[in-house]
Design a protein around this motif. Structure first.
Motif, mmCIF file in Angstrom:
data_model
loop_
_atom_site.group_PDB
_atom_site.id
_atom_site.type_symbol
_atom_site.label_atom_id
_atom_site.label_comp_id
_atom_site.label_asym_id
_atom_site.label_seq_id
_atom_site.Cartn_x
_atom_site.Cartn_y
_atom_site.Cartn_z
ATOM 1 N N VAL A 293 7.443 -7.090 3.981
ATOM 2 C CA VAL A 293 7.490 -6.006 3.260
ATOM 3 C C VAL A 293 5.479 -6.122 2.831
ATOM 4 O O VAL A 293 5.001 -6.421 3.340
ATOM 5 N N THR A 294 4.859 -5.287 2.562
ATOM 6 C CA THR A 294 3.392 -4.860 2.550
ATOM 7 C C THR A 294 3.180 -4.041 1.118
ATOM 8 O O THR A 294 3.404 -3.192 0.214
ATOM 9 N N PHE A 295 2.397 -4.960 0.496
ATOM 10 C CA PHE A 295 2.029 -4.331 -1.131
ATOM 11 C C PHE A 295 0.741 -4.025 -0.931
ATOM 12 O O PHE A 295 -0.892 -5.086 -0.916
ATOM 13 N N ALA A 296 -0.034 -3.222 -1.096
ATOM 14 C CA ALA A 296 -1.219 -2.193 -0.399
ATOM 15 C C ALA A 296 -2.326 -1.846 -1.791
ATOM 16 O O ALA A 296 -1.461 -1.036 -2.588
ATOM 17 N N LEU A 297 -3.192 -1.959 -1.603
ATOM 18 C CA LEU A 297 -4.511 -1.639 -3.209
ATOM 19 C C LEU A 297 -4.940 0.268 -2.415
ATOM 20 O O LEU A 297 -5.672 0.433 -2.234
ATOM 21 N N GLU A 298 -4.269 1.211 -2.959
ATOM 22 C CA GLU A 298 -3.687 2.259 -2.741
ATOM 23 C C GLU A 298 -3.828 3.109 -4.068
ATOM 24 O O GLU A 298 -2.536 3.118 -4.108
ATOM 25 N N SER A 299 -4.809 4.571 -3.665
ATOM 26 C CA SER A 299 -3.972 5.049 -4.671
ATOM 27 C C SER A 299 -2.929 6.318 -3.884
ATOM 28 O O SER A 299 -2.627 6.556 -2.359
ATOM 29 N N GLY A 300 -1.756 6.745 -4.356
ATOM 30 C CA GLY A 300 -0.958 8.012 -4.402
ATOM 31 C C GLY A 300 -1.676 9.339 -3.927
ATOM 32 O O GLY A 300 -0.930 9.919 -3.258
ATOM 33 N N VAL A 301 -2.612 9.269 -4.815
ATOM 34 C CA VAL A 301 -2.430 10.708 -4.703
ATOM 35 C C VAL A 301 -3.782 10.952 -2.782
ATOM 36 O O VAL A 301 -4.272 10.642 -2.703
ATOM 37 N N LEU B 95 14.318 5.980 3.246
ATOM 38 C CA LEU B 95 13.860 5.599 1.057
ATOM 39 C C LEU B 95 12.784 5.671 0.461
ATOM 40 O O LEU B 95 11.782 4.736 1.240
ATOM 41 N N VAL B 96 12.572 6.626 -0.171
ATOM 42 C CA VAL B 96 10.955 7.038 -0.652
ATOM 43 C C VAL B 96 11.531 6.089 -2.645
ATOM 44 O O VAL B 96 12.352 6.635 -2.678
ATOM 45 N N LEU B 97 10.781 5.730 -3.572
ATOM 46 C CA LEU B 97 11.304 4.935 -4.644
ATOM 47 C C LEU B 97 9.939 5.415 -5.303
ATOM 48 O O LEU B 97 8.740 5.335 -5.091
ATOM 49 N N CYS B 98 10.052 6.318 -6.418
ATOM 50 C CA CYS B 98 8.699 6.933 -7.248
ATOM 51 C C CYS B 98 9.346 6.676 -8.757
ATOM 52 O O CYS B 98 10.129 7.797 -9.413
ATOM 53 N N VAL B 99 9.704 5.378 -9.114
ATOM 54 C CA VAL B 99 10.094 5.016 -10.364
ATOM 55 C C VAL B 99 9.242 5.611 -12.178
ATOM 56 O O VAL B 99 8.092 4.020 -11.703
ATOM 57 N N GLY B 100 8.375 6.189 -12.556
ATOM 58 C CA GLY B 100 8.067 6.255 -13.564
ATOM 59 C C GLY B 100 6.767 6.705 -13.361
ATOM 60 O O GLY B 100 5.383 6.154 -13.685
ATOM 61 N N ALA C 295 19.166 -4.517 2.742
ATOM 62 C CA ALA C 295 19.206 -4.423 4.200
ATOM 63 C C ALA C 295 18.063 -4.881 4.958
ATOM 64 O O ALA C 295 17.141 -4.702 5.168
ATOM 65 N N PRO C 296 18.804 -5.599 5.581
ATOM 66 C CA PRO C 296 17.744 -6.905 6.050
ATOM 67 C C PRO C 296 17.436 -6.456 7.584
ATOM 68 O O PRO C 296 15.930 -6.985 8.104
ATOM 69 N N ASP C 297 17.615 -5.280 7.799
ATOM 70 C CA ASP C 297 16.493 -4.375 8.715
ATOM 71 C C ASP C 297 15.370 -3.540 8.816
ATOM 72 O O ASP C 297 15.022 -3.506 9.168
ATOM 73 N N ALA C 298 14.909 -3.651 6.729
ATOM 74 C CA ALA C 298 14.415 -2.403 6.747
ATOM 75 C C ALA C 298 13.214 -3.449 6.880
ATOM 76 O O ALA C 298 12.906 -4.212 6.161
ATOM 77 N N THR C 299 11.981 -2.212 6.432
ATOM 78 C CA THR C 299 10.537 -3.094 5.900
ATOM 79 C C THR C 299 10.356 -2.329 4.804
ATOM 80 O O THR C 299 10.278 -0.645 4.699
ATOM 81 N N GLY C 300 9.396 -2.958 4.422
ATOM 82 C CA GLY C 300 8.815 -2.267 2.981
ATOM 83 C C GLY C 300 7.756 -2.053 2.834
ATOM 84 O O GLY C 300 6.228 -2.705 3.094
ATOM 85 N N VAL C 301 6.420 -0.659 2.456
ATOM 86 C CA VAL C 301 5.615 -0.723 1.891
ATOM 87 C C VAL C 301 5.453 0.180 0.193
ATOM 88 O O VAL C 301 5.550 0.267 0.228
ATOM 89 N N GLY C 302 4.846 -0.958 -0.519
ATOM 90 C CA GLY C 302 4.438 -0.609 -1.903
ATOM 91 C C GLY C 302 3.023 -0.371 -2.185
ATOM 92 O O GLY C 302 2.205 -0.898 -1.932
ATOM 93 N N ILE C 303 2.692 0.949 -2.857
ATOM 94 C CA ILE C 303 1.086 0.962 -2.888
ATOM 95 C C ILE C 303 0.684 0.884 -4.980
ATOM 96 O O ILE C 303 1.568 1.346 -5.158
ATOM 97 N N ASP D 195 7.436 2.521 -1.695
ATOM 98 C CA ASP D 195 7.684 1.797 -3.341
ATOM 99 C C ASP D 195 5.902 2.676 -3.713
ATOM 100 O O ASP D 195 5.177 2.101 -3.811
ATOM 101 N N ILE D 196 5.900 4.282 -4.179
ATOM 102 C CA ILE D 196 4.835 4.713 -4.706
ATOM 103 C C ILE D 196 4.444 4.200 -6.726
ATOM 104 O O ILE D 196 5.528 4.247 -7.405
#
Length: 254
Positions: free
Chosen positions: A88-96, A105-110, A57-65, A41-42
């Motif tokens: 799931v991991t919520f990471a403090l980082e830029s997408g640049v 699956l890649v989410l880029c919403v707004g 999706a109980p077998d999935a893992t996620g990363v949000g930045i 999740d970007i």
């Protein structure tokens, strides 16, 4: 909101955008049909849609930045409350220039602006190029992007944010063309309704409005009131009915 915290913000919103509960449920069902194992999740904010997808999706893992630690902390709290913290991991980082590995699956919403330093409107094409690299073969991308419903007049632009120009956004058809040029097929295109916009815009400032009603003489009230009134004017006098928001479910070609 309390006297000690007059700037609580968006606590009455589930999503940081014009997205209804019903549409979120439909998106979750559609995006989990091919059983993604990894989700990225970007510009995730507090990652509400990602968390719903992981729950489905109980077998999935996620990363949000994201670069907002406050939103990330809210996301971590939400994951803990739902028993998803270990997936799931919520990471403090830029997408640049992100070095993240491709995900199913890649989410880029707004958040297309978060993937490059390219200025609008070129940031959309730049983001799509990065998203094409970040999705695995056979995976999916959900792109949420603003667009002009119709060309705004000069008077309408003047009522929006300072410096806003008609050239900063594409129309819906132009964005669809850009997704194809980037190597995707837009399997599903849907746009936020007027009701979704109204729920978002109202919820966006509901905390501040309620606090102002209860604390009209607080030392911070005048500053907060100016900001809230200014944003409401941008919406109601400027971009209401002009600014659209589209959700593109994208399938990578080849």
């Amino acid at each position: 909101m309390t006297d000690a915290d007059p700037r609580a913000h968006m606590t009455q919103l589930s999503f940081h955008g014009p997205l209804s509960q019903a549409r979120a449920a439909r998106l979750t069902e559609r995006l989990t049909r091919n059983h993604p194992g990894t989700v990225l999740d970007i510009g995730c904010g507090w990652g509400e849609l990602m968390l719903r997808i992981l729950a489905a999706a109980p077998d999935a893992t996620g990363v949000g930045i994201d670069t907002d630690e406050g939103d990330l902390a809210r996301g971590r709290e939400g994951a803990e409350a739902r028993g998803l913290a270990d997936r799931v991991t919520f990471a403090l980082e830029s997408g640049v220039g992100t070095a993240r590995e491709p995900a199913d699956l890649v989410l880029c919403v707004g958040s297309s602006h978060a993937l490059s330093d390219v200025q609008p409107p070129g940031h959309t094409a730049a983001a799509l190029a990065v998203l094409r690299r970040l999705v695995t073969p056979g995976g999916r991308v959900l792109l949420g992007e603003g667009f002009w419903v119709r060309p705004p007049t000069e008077a309408e632009l003047a009522a929006m944010w300072p410096g806003m120009t008609a050239g900063e956004l594409f129309d819906l058809a132009q964005i669809a063309d850009l997704t194809v040029e980037a190597g995707f097929r837009p399997a599903w295109i849907e746009t936020a309704s007027e009701q979704e916009w109204e729920e978002f815009e109202s919820g966006y400032q509901a905390d501040e409005e309620e606090w102002l009603a209860a604390h009209p003489d607080h030392p911070d009230a005048a500053e907060i009131r100016r900001g809230v009134d200014e944003h409401r004017s941008y919406w109601l006098r400027g971009y209401r009915g002009l600014l659209g928001f589209a959700y593109f479910t994208l399938v990578p070609v080849g």
